[in-house]
Design a protein around this motif. Structure first.
Motif, PDB file in Angstrom:
ATOM      1  N   ALA A  17       0.905  -1.161  -0.066  1.00  0.00           N
ATOM      2  CA  ALA A  17      -0.052   0.074  -0.015  1.00  0.00           C
ATOM      3  C   ALA A  17       0.853   1.268  -0.056  1.00  0.00           C
ATOM      4  CB  ALA A  17      -0.826   0.036   1.192  1.00  0.00           C
ATOM      5  N   ILE A  18       0.151   2.303  -0.331  1.00  0.00           N
ATOM      6  CA  ILE A  18       1.075   3.596  -0.293  1.00  0.00           C
ATOM      7  C   ILE A  18      -0.041   4.501   0.230  1.00  0.00           C
ATOM      8  CG2 ILE A  18       0.419   4.614  -2.786  1.00  0.00           C
ATOM      9  CD1 ILE A  18       2.895   5.819  -2.864  1.00  0.00           C
ATOM     10  N   ARG A  19       0.532   5.583   1.336  1.00  0.00           N
ATOM     11  CA  ARG A  19      -0.466   6.275   1.878  1.00  0.00           C
ATOM     12  C   ARG A  19       0.174   7.788   1.696  1.00  0.00           C
ATOM     13  NH1 ARG A  19      -2.418   9.900   5.340  1.00  0.00           N
ATOM     14  NH2 ARG A  19      -3.311   9.181   7.518  1.00  0.00           N
ATOM     15  N   THR A  20      -0.685   8.771   1.374  1.00  0.00           N
ATOM     16  CA  THR A  20      -0.415  10.024   1.017  1.00  0.00           C
ATOM     17  C   THR A  20      -1.203  10.761   2.036  1.00  0.00           C
ATOM     18  OG1 THR A  20      -2.177  10.592  -0.357  1.00  0.00           O
ATOM     19  CG2 THR A  20      -0.315   9.456  -1.332  1.00  0.00           C
ATOM     20  N   PRO A  21      -0.801  12.356   2.005  1.00  0.00           N
ATOM     21  CA  PRO A  21      -1.873  12.989   3.074  1.00  0.00           C
ATOM     22  C   PRO A  21      -3.235  12.718   2.930  1.00  0.00           C
ATOM     23  CG  PRO A  21       0.118  14.178   2.369  1.00  0.00           C
ATOM     24  CD  PRO A  21       0.306  12.937   1.521  1.00  0.00           C
ATOM     25  N   GLU A  22      -3.709  12.611   1.667  1.00  0.00           N
ATOM     26  CA  GLU A  22      -5.141  12.263   1.260  1.00  0.00           C
ATOM     27  C   GLU A  22      -5.442  11.090   1.264  1.00  0.00           C
ATOM     28  OE1 GLU A  22      -8.401  14.540  -1.749  1.00  0.00           O
ATOM     29  OE2 GLU A  22      -6.042  14.778  -2.041  1.00  0.00           O
ATOM     30  N   ARG A  46     -10.624   6.883 -10.774  1.00  0.00           N
ATOM     31  CA  ARG A  46      -9.387   6.116 -11.576  1.00  0.00           C
ATOM     32  C   ARG A  46      -8.129   6.711 -11.823  1.00  0.00           C
ATOM     33  NH1 ARG A  46     -10.778   3.211 -17.492  1.00  0.00           N
ATOM     34  NH2 ARG A  46      -8.751   2.326 -18.053  1.00  0.00           N
ATOM     35  N   ALA A  47      -8.033   7.920 -11.974  1.00  0.00           N
ATOM     36  CA  ALA A  47      -6.640   8.430 -12.621  1.00  0.00           C
ATOM     37  C   ALA A  47      -5.946   8.384 -11.302  1.00  0.00           C
ATOM     38  CB  ALA A  47      -6.820   9.833 -13.180  1.00  0.00           C
ATOM     39  N   ILE A  48      -6.259   8.736 -10.285  1.00  0.00           N
ATOM     40  CA  ILE A  48      -5.643   8.775  -9.119  1.00  0.00           C
ATOM     41  C   ILE A  48      -5.088   7.589  -8.412  1.00  0.00           C
ATOM     42  CG2 ILE A  48      -7.745   9.038  -7.408  1.00  0.00           C
ATOM     43  CD1 ILE A  48      -4.185  10.825  -6.931  1.00  0.00           C
ATOM     44  N   LYS A  49      -6.072   6.403  -8.749  1.00  0.00           N
ATOM     45  CA  LYS A  49      -5.806   5.146  -8.386  1.00  0.00           C
ATOM     46  C   LYS A  49      -4.518   4.681  -9.194  1.00  0.00           C
ATOM     47  CE  LYS A  49      -8.045   1.850 -10.175  1.00  0.00           C
ATOM     48  NZ  LYS A  49      -9.150   0.645 -10.633  1.00  0.00           N
ATOM     49  N   GLU A  50      -4.736   4.722 -10.580  1.00  0.00           N
ATOM     50  CA  GLU A  50      -3.517   4.138 -11.382  1.00  0.00           C
ATOM     51  C   GLU A  50      -2.102   5.112 -10.896  1.00  0.00           C
ATOM     52  OE1 GLU A  50      -5.101   4.827 -15.118  1.00  0.00           O
ATOM     53  OE2 GLU A  50      -6.670   2.873 -15.092  1.00  0.00           O
ATOM     54  N   ARG A  51      -2.214   6.397 -10.773  1.00  0.00           N
ATOM     55  CA  ARG A  51      -1.186   7.058 -10.446  1.00  0.00           C
ATOM     56  C   ARG A  51      -0.424   6.464  -9.242  1.00  0.00           C
ATOM     57  NH1 ARG A  51       0.226  11.292  -7.324  1.00  0.00           N
ATOM     58  NH2 ARG A  51      -1.785  11.912  -6.724  1.00  0.00           N
ATOM     59  N   LEU A  52      -1.085   6.352  -8.210  1.00  0.00           N
ATOM     60  CA  LEU A  52      -0.719   5.951  -7.017  1.00  0.00           C
ATOM     61  C   LEU A  52      -0.088   4.426  -6.908  1.00  0.00           C
ATOM     62  CD1 LEU A  52      -3.306   7.106  -4.434  1.00  0.00           C
ATOM     63  CD2 LEU A  52      -0.985   7.879  -4.736  1.00  0.00           C
ATOM     64  N   ARG A  53      -0.812   3.578  -7.832  1.00  0.00           N
ATOM     65  CA  ARG A  53      -0.466   2.351  -7.914  1.00  0.00           C
ATOM     66  C   ARG A  53       0.919   2.280  -8.814  1.00  0.00           C
ATOM     67  NH1 ARG A  53      -3.137   0.102 -12.733  1.00  0.00           N
ATOM     68  NH2 ARG A  53      -4.846  -0.137 -11.490  1.00  0.00           N
ATOM     69  N   ASP A  54       1.103   3.093  -9.592  1.00  0.00           N
ATOM     70  CA  ASP A  54       2.243   3.209 -10.412  1.00  0.00           C
ATOM     71  C   ASP A  54       3.677   3.765  -9.157  1.00  0.00           C
ATOM     72  OD1 ASP A  54       1.246   2.247 -12.773  1.00  0.00           O
ATOM     73  OD2 ASP A  54       1.037   4.357 -13.634  1.00  0.00           O
ATOM     74  N   GLU A  55       3.307   4.781  -8.763  1.00  0.00           N
ATOM     75  CA  GLU A  55       4.254   5.411  -7.667  1.00  0.00           C
ATOM     76  C   GLU A  55       4.663   4.252  -6.633  1.00  0.00           C
ATOM     77  OE1 GLU A  55       4.442   9.169  -4.207  1.00  0.00           O
ATOM     78  OE2 GLU A  55       2.731   9.007  -5.903  1.00  0.00           O
TER      79      GLU A  55
END
Length: 503
Positions: A375-380, A453-462
């Motif tokens: 998993a990845i956690r960001t402030p949001e 969808r866009a934020i999900k894919e960006r976070l997955r790649d990151e």
């Protein structure tokens, strides 16, 4: 190791430090001993981030933690990379994320002695080191090559009579005093206070019998709000308060001997409370930890810092404060600059990402298989990837969900077969996405929402890019290796044991 051997090792370490100082240009003998802080590291066993007065909690009393926060720095965003006892503690000791620790990534595994641990490094530099209660564990450190607990020499001979039968009878604070009496003159110390509270089991109903008001409890939205859950949470509160009471005695003792202002006090936990959907699970309440740090005049008091801190950051922070070289094996980042600054809020804006994951925690699935998650956690946001969504995340139903500690709340939820049951024990989709800034309980999965969808894919790649850079076997096509590592704990709750009883 005998006391005589321990003393000899400390004297040798101190002599080497003095010799190095004496031979350095412009130095004098003993200069290396000056200005080096003491370190008191206090870690509770299964204490959730929100359950302290400093974070606004009114039903768990934590005056000692609150004092550390008031006279030091309160951190809002401390995380473990793996919300289970031994993986988290291995990360603390080595300064590495758990997927970088081979067998030590798993619960009840081996702890390979191939990466230096900070107590050993400080001892070699002349520090008096030791621990009381729970150090690294559970697991087998001797088979990994250690000749003692990686937290240091043990000090647990002094016993007490706790107020409830479920609590440890180790007198943590008295053992801290014995540890201090055992050090050499002028020796800085590094002590690991590892309470076994608030780990289960609890004395059921102790909170109610103590006169606590069940209506004062804040019940998370992933549980039904009823008397069983509220009473269970009150029992948990008493255990947290026992940990805090011993911490208070330690602080008072340091003050009485005039060493409080020269001591870095770090107070935290290894993961969230021992309840369903929390301990061992990759949701915010499972890996979000309390953290307060006090260091006299070196840490401007009364500040609240939002920067993300990983438990692997403790080791390099201690080493930097002690003037000890940080080995290249450490992948965490010292946050000494945050302590010495006078800033609040976001001080270092680069500290805004956290990687989290797990492999095998406890048995309870065929072939001793784990439940791999990253998993990845960001402030949001929190993005979660479940690599084996066909497996039961808390262990199979027939083995009674062994990755969840037994207790009244677990018994209640496991009997309901409703949405509360599903949230704690049900199978999970491959991807999950939560807006933690709006949904801190992580109950509204937005992974299938087209707008996200866009934020999900960006976070997955990151996340995948960062994990590959850390050499995570799960990202390099070798995730199977985690299930080959030996499980050193009892096997009475394994899937094979269940089969044996039903043939």
């Amino acid at each position: 190791m005998t006391n005589r051997t321990q003393a000899a090792r400390r004297l040798l370490g101190a002599a080497l430090v003095c010799l190095a100082a004496a031979t350095a240009p412009g130095s004098t003998v003993g200069a290396g001993q000056q200005g080096r802080p003491n370190i008191l590291f206090a870690i509770a066993d299964d204490w959730g981030r929100d359950h302290a007065g400093a974070y606004g909690c009114t039903w768990v009393g934590t005056p000692a933690f609150d004092r550390v926060a008031r006279e030091g720095v309160l951190f809002s965003n401390c995380f473990t990379s793996n919300p289970k006892c031994s993986p988290c503690r291995a990360s603390i000791l080595t300064g590495r994320n758990t997927w970088q620790l081979e067998e030590a990534c798993n619960h009840f595994g081996l702890f390979p002695h191939k990466w230096p641990v900070y107590p050993d490094l400080l001892e070699r530099a002349g520090y008096h080191v030791g621990y009381t209660g729970k150090g690294w564990g559970p697991g087998d450190f001797r088979a990994g090559g250690f000749d003692r607990n990686p937290a240091g020499p043990g000090y647990s001979e002094h016993l007490a009579r706790p107020p409830h039968a479920s609590m440890s009878n180790v007198d943590y604070a008295r053992n801290f005093e014995a540890f201090l009496q055992d050090r050499g003159e002028g020796e800085p110390f590094c002590f690991w206070y590892g309470a076994t509270e608030p780990h289960r089991a609890y004395e059921e109903g102790a909170g109610l019998r103590a006169g606590r008001d069940p209506e004062s409890v804040t019940v998370p939205s992933y549980y039904p709000d009823n008397g069983t859950v509220r009473s269970d949470l009150l029992d948990y509160a008493l255990e947290v308060e026992w940990f805090d009471a011993h911490l208070g005695r330690m602080i008072d003792h340091l003050e009485s001997i005039g060493e409080l202002e020269d001591t870095i006090i770090v107070v935290t936990s290894d993961h969230g409370m021992p309840f369903p959907r929390v301990k061992g699970q990759i949701y915010d309440d499972g890996f979000h930890l309390p953290l307060a740090v006090r260091w006299g005049a070196e840490a401007s008091p009364g500040r609240v810092v939002e920067d993300f801190i990983n438990v692997r950051d403790f080791a390099p922070t201690f080493l930097e404060a002690a003037g000890v070289e940080i080995p290249g094996s450490i992948t965490g980042r010292s946050f000494l600059a945050l302590l010495s600054s006078d800033g609040s809020g976001w001080v270092d804006e680069s500290r805004n990402r956290m990687l989290v994951g797990k492999e095998r925690h406890d048995l309870g699935r065929p072939l001793d298989a784990g439940y791999p998650v990253r998993a990845i956690r960001t402030p949001e946001y929190l993005y979660v990837h479940n690599f084996e969504p066909d497996r039961w995340p808390a262990g199979n139903p027939e083995t009674s969900y062994p990755n969840v500690d037994n207790g009244p709340t677990k018994t209640l939820l496991a009997s309901r077969f409703d949405d509360f049951y599903r949230l704690s024990f049900g199978k999970r989709p491959r991807e999950e996405l939560y807006v933690v800034s709006e949904d801190p309980d992580c109950v509204r999965n937005l992974a299938r929402d087209p707008e996200h969808r866009a934020i999900k894919e960006r976070l997955r790649d990151e996340m995948e890019t960062a994990l590959r850079a850390e050499g995570d076997p799960r990202m390099l096509g070798m995730g199977w290796i985690f299930d080959t590592y030996e499980y050193t704990g009892p096997r009475n709750h394994s899937y094979e044991a269940w089969l044996g009883h039903h043939r």
